[in-house]
Design a protein around this motif. Structure first.
Motif, short mmCIF file in Angstrom:
data_model
loop_
_atom_site.label_atom_id
_atom_site.label_comp_id
_atom_site.label_asym_id
_atom_site.label_seq_id
_atom_site.Cartn_x
_atom_site.Cartn_y
_atom_site.Cartn_z
N VAL A 288 8.56 -2.65 -9.82
CA VAL A 288 8.71 -3.48 -8.76
C VAL A 288 7.17 -3.67 -7.95
CG1 VAL A 288 9.46 -3.55 -6.15
CG2 VAL A 288 11.00 -2.56 -8.06
N TYR A 289 6.36 -2.77 -8.04
CA TYR A 289 5.11 -2.94 -7.50
C TYR A 289 4.32 -3.85 -8.39
CZ TYR A 289 0.39 -1.85 -6.20
OH TYR A 289 -0.92 -2.14 -5.70
N ASP A 290 4.53 -4.09 -9.88
CA ASP A 290 3.96 -4.90 -10.50
C ASP A 290 4.39 -6.49 -10.29
OD1 ASP A 290 2.47 -3.05 -11.78
OD2 ASP A 290 3.74 -2.82 -13.46
N TRP A 291 6.11 -6.56 -10.08
CA TRP A 291 6.34 -7.82 -9.69
C TRP A 291 5.82 -8.39 -8.56
CZ3 TRP A 291 9.95 -11.50 -11.61
CH2 TRP A 291 10.53 -10.92 -12.73
N ARG B 164 17.08 -5.10 -0.95
CA ARG B 164 16.88 -4.01 -1.73
C ARG B 164 16.64 -4.16 -3.28
NH1 ARG B 164 23.02 -1.16 -2.17
NH2 ARG B 164 23.70 -2.55 -3.50
N TRP B 165 15.99 -3.30 -3.97
CA TRP B 165 15.83 -3.68 -5.81
C TRP B 165 16.78 -3.12 -6.31
CZ3 TRP B 165 11.99 -7.04 -6.15
CH2 TRP B 165 11.14 -7.21 -4.95
N VAL B 166 17.16 -3.85 -7.66
CA VAL B 166 17.94 -2.85 -8.54
C VAL B 166 17.24 -3.22 -9.79
CG1 VAL B 166 20.09 -3.37 -9.77
CG2 VAL B 166 20.09 -3.28 -7.44
N TYR C 201 4.00 5.59 -5.59
CA TYR C 201 4.04 5.74 -6.96
C TYR C 201 3.03 6.64 -7.47
CZ TYR C 201 2.99 4.44 -11.89
OH TYR C 201 2.63 4.64 -13.13
N ASP C 202 1.74 6.47 -6.99
CA ASP C 202 0.64 7.58 -7.45
C ASP C 202 1.12 8.99 -6.99
OD1 ASP C 202 -0.75 5.48 -7.93
OD2 ASP C 202 -1.79 5.32 -6.28
N HIS C 203 1.90 9.28 -6.15
CA HIS C 203 2.40 10.77 -5.63
C HIS C 203 2.78 11.31 -7.02
CE1 HIS C 203 4.55 13.91 -3.94
NE2 HIS C 203 5.98 13.44 -4.51
N ASN C 204 3.60 10.54 -7.86
CA ASN C 204 4.26 11.12 -9.08
C ASN C 204 4.45 9.82 -10.00
OD1 ASN C 204 5.47 12.41 -11.14
ND2 ASN C 204 6.88 13.77 -9.85
N PRO C 205 3.53 9.43 -10.90
CA PRO C 205 3.78 8.36 -11.70
C PRO C 205 4.75 8.69 -12.64
CG PRO C 205 1.44 8.77 -11.40
CD PRO C 205 2.06 10.06 -10.85
N THR C 206 4.89 9.74 -13.18
CA THR C 206 5.89 9.95 -14.58
C THR C 206 7.29 9.87 -13.86
OG1 THR C 206 4.41 11.60 -15.39
CG2 THR C 206 6.43 11.71 -15.82
N ALA C 207 7.47 10.32 -12.73
CA ALA C 207 8.90 10.34 -12.34
C ALA C 207 9.34 9.01 -11.53
CB ALA C 207 9.24 11.39 -11.29
N LEU C 208 8.38 8.01 -11.25
CA LEU C 208 8.61 6.69 -10.46
C LEU C 208 8.27 5.64 -11.30
CD1 LEU C 208 7.22 8.12 -7.20
CD2 LEU C 208 9.63 7.82 -7.77
N THR C 209 8.76 5.29 -12.58
CA THR C 209 8.43 4.21 -13.27
C THR C 209 9.10 3.08 -12.72
OG1 THR C 209 10.01 4.91 -14.78
CG2 THR C 209 7.89 5.36 -15.32
N GLU C 210 10.22 3.25 -12.13
CA GLU C 210 10.87 2.34 -11.72
C GLU C 210 10.22 1.43 -10.40
OE1 GLU C 210 14.07 5.09 -13.22
OE2 GLU C 210 12.20 5.28 -11.99
N VAL C 211 9.69 2.41 -9.58
CA VAL C 211 8.82 1.66 -8.51
C VAL C 211 7.57 0.97 -8.80
CG1 VAL C 211 7.50 2.58 -6.57
CG2 VAL C 211 9.56 3.91 -7.02
N LYS C 212 6.90 1.62 -10.25
CA LYS C 212 5.88 0.93 -10.50
C LYS C 212 6.39 -0.49 -11.09
CE LYS C 212 1.70 0.56 -12.27
NZ LYS C 212 1.69 -0.65 -12.96
N SER D 152 0.82 -1.27 -0.03
CA SER D 152 -0.06 0.10 0.01
C SER D 152 0.87 1.15 0.05
CB SER D 152 -0.94 0.09 1.23
OG SER D 152 -1.54 1.09 1.26
N GLN D 153 1.79 1.32 0.66
CA GLN D 153 2.80 2.55 0.81
C GLN D 153 3.61 2.56 -0.49
OE1 GLN D 153 5.48 3.84 4.31
NE2 GLN D 153 7.03 2.45 3.12
N MET D 154 4.00 1.46 -1.27
CA MET D 154 4.63 1.65 -2.40
C MET D 154 3.67 2.19 -3.62
SD MET D 154 6.68 -1.08 -4.65
CE MET D 154 7.81 -1.68 -3.34
N LYS D 155 2.51 1.78 -3.43
CA LYS D 155 1.34 2.20 -4.46
C LYS D 155 1.18 3.72 -4.40
CE LYS D 155 -2.99 1.27 -6.30
NZ LYS D 155 -3.36 2.77 -6.59
#
Length: 678
Positions: free
Chosen positions: A156-159, A207-209, A143-154, A137-140
């Motif tokens: 990880v969230y999809d995985w 951590r994620w890469v 990401y929703d805070h600024n989807p354009t700048a956080l494509t990498e976070v999206k 929930s926190q990750m979503k």
């Protein structure tokens, strides 16, 4: 002191010292999940062998220390609950919802068995799944805070949102943890003790890469766009505004303060106790405008970012610039807040670590079973004297700060006191303490090649000699008062000096033990230093110097001298066997006339009495044992004499006698205690 710590944090950052940014923290990371551009993945083990030692065949692995791990206000002091995940970097309990404890499993099973299927009853989510959902929930929301700048976070969230992909990730991570976590012999811990393995694996951070075509990838949490957006994301959550006590500016408030070395520094770090008085019904709804509220109902009017800074600065100081007194840990730093220099002034660091050794913390039990105590090693007096020998004169003008703390692994840290001054003030106060406390060491305390020299007990010598408690004050109170000897130039606590003297008197019989003799003679030298300190600094008596002074006519001082003479004669006459003097050491203070008359009569039986006849004659010109004795002095008192004057007189006279010493088997040292470089 918080304002000074905030300035110190800014100084550390300006001088490129590796400390975490606000809204981020330093975490130990063991596992790295790399998401590849072709939709595959791999897991890496980040543990590396630690510093090698010659006496160790197996080297324990150390984790990767990541300074860019996002944290929240709740996750920083995280202690309990299922709603405080870190940002992005966390362990498997939060990322995958694994490693539920046996207690949690049983509780969930009982709840499931006893659950009544009803529309009115809401199904309770198990704690392991609740943590995973909180992380997701926190990750979503991030990401929703600024989807354009956080494509990498999206990505990880999809995985993690796909059950099949998440299961594949967990299988690979679990296998890596089973293979890499080993015991001291290098054997896989999972095969030896699964419960212990689970306890370690459940706390191993991940951590994620994200890899791109032709790029190896960088940790997701360290990407500049991710860090920038995480800071903005956290700042946007702040609803409570205050007028900061640090700089008087309006800024977001910090409700839960960060933990420092595993425990709270202030009492409102517990989420279960801080919320009650912060409801809107209790006070006006907080806002940006000055007239709405000044935040005075908050436990501490400190801004969110200021709290992050003071906690990270204090963590760095504890690890790199701290010295121990008993149970207290004292952080010392030099003020560079107004300087534009980019080089960190290492003056305080060199002061605490004159040999540049790394801090090594030992664990012991705290009083009252309130958690374990962290303690460094060192002594303020010794460190200061070593430090100043290699400094230029300009260091005396540098302004220092000292913060004294009791650090516990659990529960709450205690602030014992904060002090400020100049390095020159420390220097002068150290000199003042030495001038009040140093004594002359007799030759029998030294090696044959050494010459008699001055000796001053260190502050830790005195604390250790006194033990843990006095009749009225706890050891911790002494720690604070002993610090003030150096930072404020105050005398030692009177009851601390008194306890050292009383211990030396009580343990006099240990001098006859070959195993305990060296230990007791060290205590005796410390007690003599305490006695002189008490007489000169506390009682303000003049004339008590480092060595024997035949002009002093104080009854206690003369009784101590007489006792030393009588004891020496019996030692030589009885060839070091048990003597009456050992049994009557305390009685000579409480009943001087009766005790000394008996001891003096015994001395007359030995031929060795003649060697010390001149000493007796000089003393009996100042004091008499009986009314009928010849002499000009007064008769010894029936009742007690000053125990401090007695101890110093005893030491001074004993040091002058230089009795014949027995040689050790190696022929180099005698049987008396060998004083080391103090």
């Amino acid at each position: 002191m918080i304002a000074e710590l905030v300035r110190q944090y800014d100084t550390l950052k300006r001088c490129n010292v590796p400390v975490a940014d606000p809204y981020f923290n330093k975490l130990k990371v063991w596992v790295e999940i790399v998401l590849k551009y072709d939709r595959s993945f791999r897991v890496n083990w980040l543990g590396k062998p630690g510093d090698t030692k010659k006496d160790k065949k197996k080297v324990k692995e150390e984790p990767y220390i990541d300074l860019d791990c996002p944290v929240t206000e709740k996750s920083g002091p995280r202690s309990s609950g299922n709603d405080s995940p870190h940002g992005l970097v966390d362990n498997a309990r939060w990322i995958f919802g694994k490693f539920a404890t046996e207690k949690q499993k049983k509780k969930a099973q009982v709840a499931q068995e006893s659950q009544i299927v009803s529309k009115q009853k809401k199904k309770k989510i198990p704690s392991d799944e609740a943590r995973r959902q909180a992380y997701m929930s926190q990750m979503k929301h991030f990401y929703d805070h600024n989807p354009t700048a956080l494509t990498e976070v999206k990505e990880v969230y999809d995985w993690l949102s796909c059950d099949a992909k998440r299961d594949k990730l967990w299988i690979a991570v679990e296998k890596l943890l089973k293979d890499k976590i080993v015991d001291g012999r290098g054997v896989k811990l999972f095969e030896q003790d699964q419960r212990k393995w689970q306890a370690i694996a459940s706390m191993s951070n991940i951590r994620w890469v994200i890899e791109r075509m032709g790029e190896s990838g960088k940790p997701l949490n360290a990407l500049m766009n991710v860090k920038k957006e995480w800071t903005a994301f956290q700042e946007g959550k702040n609803e409570w505004w205050i007028t900061s006590l640090v700089d008087g500016q309006r800024k977001p408030a910090r409700i839960l303060h960060p933990r420092i070395r595993g425990a709270s520094l202030v009492s409102f770090n517990n989420p279960a106790t801080y919320c009650g008085h912060l409801s809107p019904e209790y006070r006006m709804k907080p806002g940006h405008d000055e007239e709405e509220s000044d935040g005075s109902a908050l436990p501490a009017q400190v801004g969110f970012e200021e709290a992050e800074k003071y906690a990270k600065a204090l963590d760095w100081l504890i690890e790199n610039s701290s010295v121990r007194f008993g149970d207290s840990v004292n952080c010392i730093w030099i003020d560079q807040g107004q300087s534009d220099g980019v080089q960190l002034d290492q003056g305080a660091f060199e002061f605490i670590k004159p040999q540049k050794e790394k801090s090594v913390f030992a664990r012991g039990k705290a009083k009252g079973n309130k958690g374990q105590v962290l303690a460094d090693s060192g002594d303020l007096l010794k460190a200061l004297q070593r430090f100043r020998n290699g400094q230029k004169a300009g260091y005396r003008d540098k302004r220092f700060y000292l913060l004294s703390l009791l650090l516990r692994l659990k529960g709450r840290h205690a602030i014992l006191g904060g002090y400020a001054g100049t390095m020159g003030l420390l220097d002068d106060n150290a000199d003042l303490f030495v001038s009040r406390s140093k004594i002359l060491i007799s030759s029998q305390y030294l090696n044959k090649k050494d010459e008699a020299r001055e000796f001053c007990p260190s502050l830790m010598d005195i604390l250790s000699a006194a033990g843990f408690k006095s009749e009225k004050k706890q050891r911790l109170v002494w720690d604070r008062e002993v610090i003030e000897v150096i930072v404020n130039g105050r005398p030692l606590p009177a009851d601390l000096c008194r306890l050292v003297i009383q211990k030396a008197i009580k343990d006099k019989h240990l001098e006859r033990s070959e195993k305990k003799r060296s230990e007791y003679l060290a205590l005796l030298a410390i007690a003599a230093g305490c006695a002189r300190h008490y007489l000169t600094a506390i009682s303000r008596k003049e004339g008590y110097g480092m060595g024997l002074d035949t002009s002093i006519g104080d009854a206690g001082y003369l009784v101590g001298r007489l006792f030393a003479l009588c004891e020496n004669i019996q030692k030589r006459g009885r060839n070091w066997g048990p003597t009456l003097s050992d049994k009557l050491f305390s009685a000579a203070i409480d009943m001087p006339r009766q005790t000394l008359v008996q001891l003096y009569k015994n001395c007359l039986c030995y031929d060795t009495y003649k060697k010390d006849r001149e000493w007796f004659a000089e003393i009996f010109n100042k004091v008499k044992l009986n009314d009928s004795d010849n002499g000009q002095g007064e008769v010894l008192p029936e009742n007690g004499v000053d125990q401090f004057a007695f101890m110093l007189g005893y030491w001074h006279q004993r040091s002058e006698l230089s009795p014949k010493a027995e040689k050790e088997r190696d022929g180099d040292n005698n049987t008396e205690f060998q004083v080391k470089n103090k």
